[in-house]
Write a protein that holds these residues in place. Structure first.
Motif, short mmCIF file in Angstrom:
data_model
loop_
_atom_site.label_atom_id
_atom_site.label_comp_id
_atom_site.label_asym_id
_atom_site.label_seq_id
_atom_site.Cartn_x
_atom_site.Cartn_y
_atom_site.Cartn_z
N PHE A 72 0.82 -1.21 0.00
CA PHE A 72 0.00 0.00 0.00
C PHE A 72 0.86 1.26 0.00
O PHE A 72 0.55 2.24 -0.66
N SER A 77 2.25 2.63 -5.69
CA SER A 77 0.94 2.89 -5.10
C SER A 77 0.80 4.35 -4.69
O SER A 77 -0.22 4.99 -4.96
N ASN A 80 0.45 6.46 -7.71
CA ASN A 80 -0.90 6.28 -8.22
C ASN A 80 -1.89 7.18 -7.48
O ASN A 80 -2.72 7.86 -8.08
N ILE A 81 -1.78 7.14 -6.13
CA ILE A 81 -2.67 7.99 -5.32
C ILE A 81 -2.47 9.45 -5.72
O ILE A 81 -3.44 10.20 -5.91
N TYR A 84 -4.04 10.16 -9.22
CA TYR A 84 -5.50 10.13 -9.20
C TYR A 84 -6.07 11.27 -8.35
O TYR A 84 -7.18 11.74 -8.57
N GLN A 383 -8.86 9.04 -2.27
CA GLN A 383 -8.11 8.20 -3.20
C GLN A 383 -7.33 7.11 -2.47
O GLN A 383 -7.14 6.02 -3.01
N SER A 384 -6.87 7.38 -1.25
CA SER A 384 -6.19 6.34 -0.48
C SER A 384 -7.14 5.19 -0.20
O SER A 384 -6.78 4.02 -0.33
N GLN A 386 -9.80 4.38 -1.91
CA GLN A 386 -10.09 3.65 -3.16
C GLN A 386 -8.92 2.77 -3.56
O GLN A 386 -9.10 1.60 -3.94
N GLN A 387 -7.70 3.36 -3.45
CA GLN A 387 -6.50 2.59 -3.81
C GLN A 387 -6.38 1.35 -2.92
O GLN A 387 -6.14 0.24 -3.41
N ASN A 390 -9.02 -1.20 -3.76
CA ASN A 390 -8.67 -1.85 -5.02
C ASN A 390 -7.60 -2.91 -4.81
O ASN A 390 -7.68 -4.01 -5.36
N MET A 391 -6.59 -2.56 -3.99
CA MET A 391 -5.50 -3.50 -3.78
C MET A 391 -5.98 -4.73 -3.03
O MET A 391 -5.43 -5.81 -3.20
#
Lengths: 427, 264
Positions: A72, A77, A80-81, A84, A383-384, A386-387, A390-391
């Motif tokens: 995470f 990652s 990505n955060i 996004y 976003q954290s 969601q990320q 998702n993970m």
């Protein structure tokens, strides 16, 4: 005015009598760390929570997801955060201004979609120059926002209804613009593709930006403190400046390190740089310019602002224009992330995420209170989550429910803290 | 107080104002000199608020003339009045609760350096202004929401002084205040007079009027009903002018007491 304060009043003898510098009823901060702690606890009890719930929330999120999945907090990652966060975060900056005004803009998702569609049609379908197409797309967002503002301020239609009509109408315009195709891909190497696809791979970029940010922050605090001392006003003690600058430095360099060093790191994303630039400019406008002061004044008491000679209608129209402009700009980021403009870009939960970010970050739904930086903090939280979900391979229906719960929690905190502030005489 | 100024700062000559079928003001005269407190009194609906609004530019006059330092002027909009040097403190304070005291004082006329708000200069000037007016508030950097009613009232009055006006209009400044706060506001009114501002004070409270005003201008049913020097006018004369009758509750009571004394 100058002679009002400089010439001695006829009652000089009377006013020369010692006036206590500080009202005895004021709770003054004691010196030292203990003073900070008492001030801090007093503020929290008085309902002035500031960014505290967000920071606690972020730490909880990081611990929970990191314990479930050790990737995470990995470079890819975090990058990505960051990427996004940027697009929707820029849209949330516009919403922060609208919320400070005490209004709401429900059209940001559709305006973002129109912005992306305008860019795609001009640039991809008609071969217009990249920069020109981007500029026209952003300006079309500005135009739509100004139109909302006109109907709200001049005609007197509630902002809720105007922007709801915009939400429907501009979705239609977006679908019409996209025509038969349904989706138009961003060409490789185009400006819009670079918005979220470009990374400064040179490690100096991330560290350099962190250094510049810390130095600029410390310098502005020191300069302010120096000028206040020169004007014989209470100033921040050096210890507080060191503490604050140190906190910002740790934050900046940890992020820079994570973006640069671990395996799989791609460097500093351009999207993050642009988002930070928007934040810095918007924060400056909100706190240090007449326009920003007027936005807060209208949000606090529109009638008082009118009597103070502020053109309330102009402020309202401009704020909605700004919201539209930033929505269209953010829309280009979203298009960049999803590979191009589509008929449904900006639909779905985009609007809710953007408003939720502003509120989670600490901007009040009741107007008059808020910070531009809440767009960043709130969007990082969203976003954290969601990320992380998702993970963990969580289904999207669960994600919706959890995001909804977080939004509700944020609004509950806002409402409760406002009520506490009222009983503590602060709102 | 003796006035030697030949021309009043502000003079209304035969001012009339209509709202549809209602004649709110008829042929009203009013003069305010520098360093003079004129109390404007009258029953509810006598036209006090309308008169003040014609001066502050909210309602332009229909007939008559407004003279500023001897020259005829036209006041069509609030900005016209502000440009001349008329500042109005409204009954409902008109402060922004979410902004701090400094921001409220300078709202609409912020100090800037290089088009950036100069918070330090504003805070310094705010402190100087509040100190010279002997206004005491806990801090100039707390939101107005945290102030008491009296503190908010003095901040609102101080706010009117930022543009260094020649005439300050106070609409019921003590209406909602306690004993201590009323005294503070009255002190402030006296300080305004000492600094050479002309003050128009609207009040229903005769004690306040007699405490600070130099002259009392009485309005009745939209017309002048006498201008009195406070020093040599009795309470009853003013009441009589306000109610428009020499036969009113106050005089009747007086007559009764007098007859009783005669009987003795």
């Amino acid at each position: 005015m100058s002679d009002l304060t400089k010439t001695p009043a006829p009652d000089a003898e009377q006013s020369a009598a010692p006036i206590p510098a500080v009202d005895p009823r004021l709770l003054v901060r004691e010196e030292g760390l203990k003073g900070y702690w008492t001030e801090f606890t007093r503020k929290v009890r008085g309902g002035e929570l500031g960014s505290l719930p967000v920071f606690i929330g972020l730490i909880v999120i990081a611990i929970v997801f990191q314990s479930q999945n050790s990737n995470f907090l990995s470079a890819s990652s975090v990058a990505n955060i960051a990427v996004y966060t940027s697009g929707l975060g820029i849209m949330a900056v516009g919403i922060v201004f609208v919320l400070i005004l005490g209004e709401i803009d429900l059209s940001v998702g559709s305006v973002a979609g129109v912005g992306a569609a305008v860019w795609a049609v001009l640039n991809v379908s008609n071969g217009m120059n990249d920069w020109l197409a981007v500029a026209i797309a952003v300006l079309s967002g500005l135009a739509l926002g100004l139109l909302h503002g006109f109907f709200f301020a001049k005609i007197g239609v509630p902002a809720f209804v105007v922007t709801l009509a915009g939400f429907l109408g501009w979705s239609g315009l977006q679908i019409w613009l996209m025509g038969q195709e349904g989706s138009i891909n961003a060409p490789t190497g185009s400006v819009v593709e670079h918005l979220t696809g470009y990374y400064f791979e040179d490690k100096a970029a991330a560290y350099g930006l962190a250094l510049v940010a810390v130095l600029a922050y410390a310098a502005s605090l020191l300069l302010d403190s120096k000028r206040r001392k020169a004007a014989a006003l209470p100033a921040r003690p050096v210890s507080e400046i060191v503490l604050r600058a140190g906190f910002v430095a740790v934050l900046c360099f940890v992020v820079a390190y994570v973006l640069n060093e671990p395996a799989g790191a791609r460097g500093l994303p351009l999207a993050l740089v642009l988002f930070l630039a928007v934040l810095v400019v918007a924060d400056f406008v909100a706190r240090r310019t007449t326009f920003g002061r007027q936005v807060f004044a209208v949000g606090g008491n529109a009638e008082a602002a009118r009597r103070a000679g502020i053109n309330v209608d102009r402020v309202r129209i401009l704020v909605f224009g700004l919201s539209g402009l930033l929505a269209a700009f953010g829309g280009l980021f979203v298009a960049s992330l999803s590979g191009g403009a589509t008929k449904s870009l900006g639909g779905g939960n985009t609007l809710m995420l953007v408003i939720a970010a502003a509120v989670i970050g600490g901007t009040s739904l009741f107007g008059g209170r808020g910070k531009v930086w809440s767009a960043l903090l709130g969007m990082i939280v969203i976003q954290s989550i969601q990320q992380g979900l998702n993970m963990l391979g969580m289904a999207s229906e669960i994600q919706y429910m959890i995001t909804g719960a977080v939004l509700l929690a944020a609004v509950v905190i806002d409402s409760v803290s406002r009520r506490t502030q009222k009983t503590a005489g602060r709102a | 107080m003796i006035h030697v100024f030949a021309t009043p700062v502000l003079a209304l000559r035969g001012v009339s104002k209509r709202f549809g079928a209602v004649q709110a003001l008829t042929d009203v005269d009013l003069e305010i000199h520098a360093g003079e407190v004129v109390a404007l009194v009258g029953d509810n609906g006598a036209g006090k608020s309308t008169l003040v609004k014609t001066i502050s530019g909210v309602h332009p006059i229909d007939e008559g003339a407004i003279e500023w330092e001897g020259n005829e002027v036209r006041i069509q909009r609030p900005n016209d009045a502000q440009d001349l040097g008329v500042a109005t403190v409204y009954q409902d304070l008109a402060l922004c609760d979410n902004l701090d005291v400094v921001a409220n004082l300078f709202l609409g006329s912020e100090l800037k350096s290089l088009s950036v708000l100069d918070e330090i200069a504003m805070e310094k000037r705010a402190k100087e202004l509040l100190d010279t007016l002997s206004i005491r508030i806990p801090s100039v950097r707390i939101p107005v929401a945290a102030l008491s009613g009296g503190q908010r009232q003095v901040v609102a009055i101080a706010r009117a002084l930022i543009g260094d006006p020649k005439i300050v209009i106070l609409d019921e400044p003590t209406a909602a205040l306690g004993v201590e706060q009323t005294a503070q506001v009255l002190d402030l009114v006296e300080r305004l007079r000492e600094r050479g501002h002309g003050v128009i004070l609207i009040s229903h409270n005769m004690a306040d009027v007699r405490a600070v005003a130099d002259k009392v201008a009485v309005l009745r049913l939209g017309r002048n009903n006498g201008v009195f020097n406070v020093a040599d006018t009795s309470h009853e004369e003013i009441i009589a002018a306000i109610t428009g009758a020499t036969d009113n509750a106050v005089t009747r009571r007086q007559a009764r007491t007098a007859t009783k004394e005669d009987a003795k």
